[in-house]
Write a protein that holds these residues in place. Structure first.
Motif, PDB file in Angstrom:
ATOM      1  N   UNK A   1     -32.925  49.164 -23.853  1.00 41.27           N
ATOM      2  CA  UNK A   1     -33.845  48.555 -22.900  1.00 41.27           C
ATOM      3  C   UNK A   1     -34.801  49.558 -22.290  1.00 41.27           C
ATOM      4  N   UNK A   2     -34.298  50.768 -22.029  1.00 44.95           N
ATOM      5  CA  UNK A   2     -35.163  51.813 -21.477  1.00 44.95           C
ATOM      6  C   UNK A   2     -36.215  52.241 -22.487  1.00 44.95           C
ATOM      7  N   UNK A   3     -35.814  52.396 -23.749  1.00 44.98           N
ATOM      8  CA  UNK A   3     -36.776  52.747 -24.805  1.00 44.98           C
ATOM      9  C   UNK A   3     -37.830  51.650 -24.945  1.00 44.98           C
ATOM     10  N   UNK A   4     -37.368  50.388 -24.883  1.00 46.07           N
ATOM     11  CA  UNK A   4     -38.300  49.279 -25.014  1.00 46.07           C
ATOM     12  C   UNK A   4     -39.321  49.202 -23.903  1.00 46.07           C
ATOM     13  N   UNK A   5     -39.000  49.795 -22.742  1.00 42.69           N
ATOM     14  CA  UNK A   5     -39.935  49.772 -21.624  1.00 42.69           C
ATOM     15  C   UNK A   5     -41.117  50.702 -21.832  1.00 42.69           C
ATOM     16  N   UNK A   6     -40.965  51.681 -22.746  1.00 48.16           N
ATOM     17  CA  UNK A   6     -42.007  52.689 -22.911  1.00 48.16           C
ATOM     18  C   UNK A   6     -42.628  52.684 -24.308  1.00 48.16           C
ATOM     19  N   UNK A   7     -42.327  51.659 -25.104  1.00 46.07           N
ATOM     20  CA  UNK A   7     -42.969  51.521 -26.413  1.00 46.07           C
ATOM     21  C   UNK A   7     -43.601  50.143 -26.489  1.00 46.07           C
TER      22      UNK A   7
ATOM     23  N   UNK B   1     -44.270  47.023 -28.671  1.00 45.97           N
ATOM     24  CA  UNK B   1     -43.908  46.261 -29.872  1.00 45.97           C
ATOM     25  C   UNK B   1     -44.248  44.805 -29.628  1.00 45.97           C
ATOM     26  N   UNK B   2     -44.570  44.111 -30.707  1.00 43.15           N
ATOM     27  CA  UNK B   2     -44.897  42.689 -30.593  1.00 43.15           C
ATOM     28  C   UNK B   2     -43.639  41.904 -30.230  1.00 43.15           C
ATOM     29  N   UNK B   3     -43.714  40.991 -29.272  1.00 43.25           N
ATOM     30  CA  UNK B   3     -42.516  40.254 -28.851  1.00 43.25           C
ATOM     31  C   UNK B   3     -41.865  39.445 -29.976  1.00 43.25           C
ATOM     32  N   UNK B   4     -42.680  38.947 -30.950  1.00 43.88           N
ATOM     33  CA  UNK B   4     -42.126  38.123 -32.016  1.00 43.88           C
ATOM     34  C   UNK B   4     -41.731  38.934 -33.248  1.00 43.88           C
TER      35      UNK B   4
ATOM     36  N   UNK C   1     -39.403  41.940 -35.341  1.00 47.75           N
ATOM     37  CA  UNK C   1     -37.961  42.190 -35.388  1.00 47.75           C
ATOM     38  C   UNK C   1     -37.522  43.070 -34.240  1.00 47.75           C
ATOM     39  N   UNK C   2     -38.246  44.195 -34.024  1.00 51.44           N
ATOM     40  CA  UNK C   2     -37.870  45.113 -32.955  1.00 51.44           C
ATOM     41  C   UNK C   2     -38.084  44.489 -31.589  1.00 51.44           C
ATOM     42  N   UNK C   3     -39.091  43.629 -31.470  1.00 47.02           N
ATOM     43  CA  UNK C   3     -39.308  42.956 -30.190  1.00 47.02           C
ATOM     44  C   UNK C   3     -38.159  42.026 -29.841  1.00 47.02           C
ATOM     45  N   UNK C   4     -37.699  41.263 -30.843  1.00 48.95           N
ATOM     46  CA  UNK C   4     -36.554  40.365 -30.620  1.00 48.95           C
ATOM     47  C   UNK C   4     -35.286  41.173 -30.358  1.00 48.95           C
ATOM     48  N   UNK C   5     -35.111  42.258 -31.145  1.00 50.42           N
ATOM     49  CA  UNK C   5     -33.914  43.096 -30.982  1.00 50.42           C
ATOM     50  C   UNK C   5     -33.849  43.707 -29.582  1.00 50.42           C
ATOM     51  N   UNK C   6     -34.965  44.247 -29.117  1.00 48.94           N
ATOM     52  CA  UNK C   6     -34.974  44.867 -27.791  1.00 48.94           C
ATOM     53  C   UNK C   6     -34.821  43.822 -26.684  1.00 48.94           C
TER      54      UNK C   6
END
Length: 432
Positions: free
Chosen positions: A287-293, A295-298, A300-305
């Protein structure tokens, strides 16, 4: 508790220790109010409002010092991590294991010295990492040229010095105060957020007056659950399973000695809050990594995060599983049934109905496994309760179950320390 404090103040040396402890905690809170130079605190506040759970959890333990970028921003985080590393080294490396078990007072001093060295190293790493994070978020005033180097040096050095000063303050409480210094500093940091929690409840009451009538029911419900939760935590913290031990009679000269009975206490919550800290640190990383990168919400990485967002059901399930796993792991490195069985055999002690040696060790291990499971479920319930409560009520609960668990645990330990100090002095008013 209040009666214990009142009686303690009647003893002169205990009164001095209590006042000294309060003075140190006040100094800690004063240091937590001074901002580090060359930082834009408004940008840092916006960053933490959007940051992942790891930074938010660290900010809770520092009493808001991290989000405000104060002198004591890192607080006791480096020391906690260093202590965990030293505990793991005592299991993995025989040298540290010998220092802990057979080194006596000298071995204890060496382990404390190694812990301080590790604290300094981790403080340097965390300070540099936090500075780079702030620099990336444009929270540093000067970043270019010699002025940028000087600014970075001052910020990192201030963070390092502040962390080591906090450790020193905790040691002063250990030497001249009451209770565990580091635990009391954590206690003071979490307790400092209580006014914001009260302000949040008041805002919900105002919302109820403005027409959101559901808060007339939800606010009292949260308060009642808060009181019940404190009582439940106190009950589970003091709960223990007692394994009976019998010592046979033996003749020494002309006297018959032994024949007494005792017990081995196995606490339900033996690991304390450490499994929650381990699990929270690990599950908060995505979640912390996702806050600073970006990525498109739809994607794979957007859904995963998104699974690791605080309100997502997957986050709660994984959090619970990790807490249970770390509870078993932490108890395993703290409690050795084989060692206890060997010590009982050396002292001619037996568990009724069990043969000495391996059968006794297996019996203790079986009981330990059951008790650990109950304690792990308790910790998991405490940790995910604010998640479920927030999802049901749509309310932001500022003080979560983990914070309450730390507050209650530290308060109980401090009261036990006070009571033992008073018992040692045979204080008449207390004994009566």
């Amino acid at each position: 508790m209040f009666e214990t404090l009142r009686n303690a103040f009647k003893v002169e040396d205990l009164r001095k220790k209590i006042l000294y402890t309060l003075m140190i905690l006040v100094l800690y809170r004063i240091g937590s109010a001074f901002p580090v130079p060359y930082l834009d605190t408004s940008v840092i506040g916006d960053m933490f409002s959007q940051a992942g759970n790891l930074l938010g959890y660290m900010d809770v333990l520092t009493g808001g010092g991290l989000s405000n970028a104060t002198v004591f921003a890192l607080s006791i985080q480096p020391y906690i991590n260093a202590s965990i590393i030293m505990q793991l080294l005592q299991v993995a490396i025989p040298y540290f294991e010998r220092l802990a078990k057979d080194g006596g007072e000298e071995g204890k001093k060496k382990l404390e010295r190694y812990t301080r060295y590790a604290t300094l190293v981790l403080a340097v790493i965390l300070s540099a990492g936090y500075y780079l994070l702030l620099k990336r978020q444009n929270a540093v005033v000067h970043t270019d040229g010699w002025m940028g180097l000087f600014t970075g040096f001052v910020i990192v050095l201030t963070f390092i010095a502040g962390s080591m000063v906090v450790v020193w303050l905790g040691e002063r409480i250990n030497d001249k105060g009451i209770g565990n210094g580091i635990s009391l500093i954590i206690f003071a940091g979490i307790l400092s957020r209580a006014p914001s929690a009260l302000f949040m409840l008041w805002s919900y009451i105002q919302a109820a007056m403005a027409g959101y009538y559901q808060y007339y029911f939800l606010v009292p419900l949260v308060l009642v659950l808060f009181v019940v939760l404190i009582g439940f935590i106190v009950l589970m913290t003091n709960a223990e399973r007692r394994i009976p031990v019998q010592y046979p009679k033996r003749v020494v000269g002309r006297k018959m000695m032994g024949g007494n009975s005792s017990y081995i206490p196995v606490k339900v919550n033996m690991s304390g809050v450490m499994p929650i800290i381990f699990a929270g640190a690990i599950i908060a990383v995505p979640g912390t990594i996702g806050s600073f990168v970006n990525v498109a919400p739809d994607s794979f990485w957007g859904v995963f995060l998104s699974w690791f967002e605080y309100t997502h059901p997957v986050y709660a399930v994984l959090y619970f599983i990790l807490i249970v796993a770390f509870s078993y792991f932490y108890v395993t490195i703290q409690f050795n049934p084989n060692e206890i069985a060997n010590n009982l055999r050396k002292q001619n002690g037996i568990v009724p109905g069990m043969r000495p040696g391996k059968p006794t060790a297996d019996y203790i291990s079986k009981i330990l496994s059951k008790i650990t499971f109950i304690g792990a479920l308790f910790l998991g319930f405490i940790a995910i309760l604010p998640i479920g409560l927030g999802a049901l009520t749509r309310m932001n609960i500022s003080l979560g179950g983990t914070s309450i668990l730390i507050l209650v645990g530290v308060a109980l330990d401090t009261m036990r320390t006070l009571e033992s100090q008073m018992m040692m002095r045979h204080y008449k008013g207390f004994l009566e």
